[in-house]
Design an enzyme around this catalytic site. Sequence first.
Site: not given
Lengths: 323, 322
Positions: A240, A244, A253
Amino acid sequence: MDVPVETLHEMFYQIVLARTLDERMWVLQRQGQVAFHISGMGQEGIQVGAAFAMDRERDFLFPYYRDHAFVLAWGMTPRELMLGLFARKGDPASGGRQMPAHYGHRRLRIVSQSSPVATQIPQAVGIALANELRGEDVVTIVCFGEGATSKGDFHEGLNFAAVHKAPVIFLCQNNQYAISMPQSKQMAIENVSDKAVGYGMPGVTVDGNDVVAVYKAVREAAERARSGGGPTLVEAKTYRIVPHSSDDDDRLYRSREEVERWKKKGPIIRFRKFLYENNLLDEESEARLQAQAIAEVDEATEFARQAPFPDLKNAIRPVYYGD
Amino acid sequence: MTLPNEDLLQIYEYMLLTRAVDDRIDLLFKQGKIEGVSFSSLGHEAIAVGAAWALGPDDVVAPLHRDLGAYLVRGITPRQVLAQFLGRRTALSRGRDGNTHGMGDLNLGILGYVSPLPDQLPLTLGAAMAFWVRQEPRVALAFFGDGSSSEGAAHETLNLASVLKAPAVFICENNQFAYSTPTKKQFAIENLADRAAGYGIPGVVVDGNDVLAVYDVVHKAVERARRGEGPTLIEAKTMRMRGHAAHDDAFYVPQELLAAWREKDPIRRFEAALRQQGLLSDELAEEIASRVAAAVDDATTFAEKSPFPEGREALEGVFCDV
């Protein structure tokens, strides 16, 4: 299995179109024109490869929220996706009542997912079995991320499908992160496809950034399902490359180096190189495709921006069938 | 792993006791003395006793309705069991729950179960995670059936346990039928233990009618968990020798299948092995049998003489302060 040249060209255009549309959606969200965007960037190779491997005239699709490129390749238009993003009355999924990216399209047999992940998996098995009971020559494909594999729905859906040899394909788009949760905290195994053996169905892992490899793997699974061979678990590995959603800051993160490393392996770069190396694409035709994609996206954006909002009096309808 | 002779004889006695209590429950049910339903452990004695024997005193076990042997090994008495089945106030649930439901005793490290059986699995994992958080060298063992294996709770538990390397052991009692559903309609694989590969943990198939084999694999799994190496999935293959519950005549189970499994009876098998090793004489066998029979008779008398709970007690014991 050779892929026809026209198919390769069509797939490349669909990937370019999906990326162009996705980029525009980010811009619109950052400009405050729309509330939310959840992106499929980096996963176009999986989605377009899989869509072209199916019979888009009769098969069923249960997409998940990143299947931006999948639903476009399946037949939804940039206008329809933009109507969903702008929450307009003409949005085919929900008439502007749902969050964006809950893709649904009755005529195209695209069934909208619910927001709780993995719920579409047992539903897809149900549709697959219903089509089989009716004697329809129809295969169902259902998409989900690697995060969804930890849910009971995944397990119950795969087990039931295997017992009843349902004509269904489980396509796990493993992009290595479930929001901020890396795969290593999601499961204690390397490959999601290794779970297939526990259900008694074939499991394959394929490079999700290689559109042709995905096409072939899904094509094989579709042929198995269509010939009564039952379900297949296909894991397409990718990354990805975006947060998100538009509400997420992924710098919290994961490192930028990691993201940049994966961007270089992206499906567009890869597919483009393949086409150039095989003399299937040149700069002139690529420029033409890019211009065509931008024109389509511009047109869709304006169309949706000017489209009417749903009527307030219809906000709580249609909840039930026939409303 | 060789167990001392004394342990072998105790295991034998617990298996006999399990069967004797189970037979008595069946008799009492047929006499109309047990309300509601009654579940049998017949055929599961080796799994329940063998697995429970492999646990340490501070470990926790979550047995289900066919694991009477595990309750007994952990210290629940035949008196408590029969009082429970007869719905008396002297029972662990104080007469408010039937058969083995609610027969937990935290003092003995036994988690009582709820009717949706696979729900024991995440609860047991929770116990294991608590041990891990507190850095206690304790292990939690959960039982589940072949039917439970299809439930989402089984999957979520095995996955999370493997990711966290939780000190837990999961033992699936594959007894061929989930009520009337045969395993071939439950899953499309031969061995449920094969699912372990999908979680990245060891999976072991064991003959569930061989008590020492069960003990051995569970012991290894428990020690592995205690060393911090994570969970194990054990599949113990056996056969449910009575209906799902006492009201079910199991017309759907082929008689030949039952006859074949009767030949593999776990108690007769273990008894033959003990005799062959010279550990069990006729005299000792008779002594054990009469001790078991006396315990069951005493438990029956105790339970039948125990009072029923008062109506007003029905609402008590719901929350921890009552």
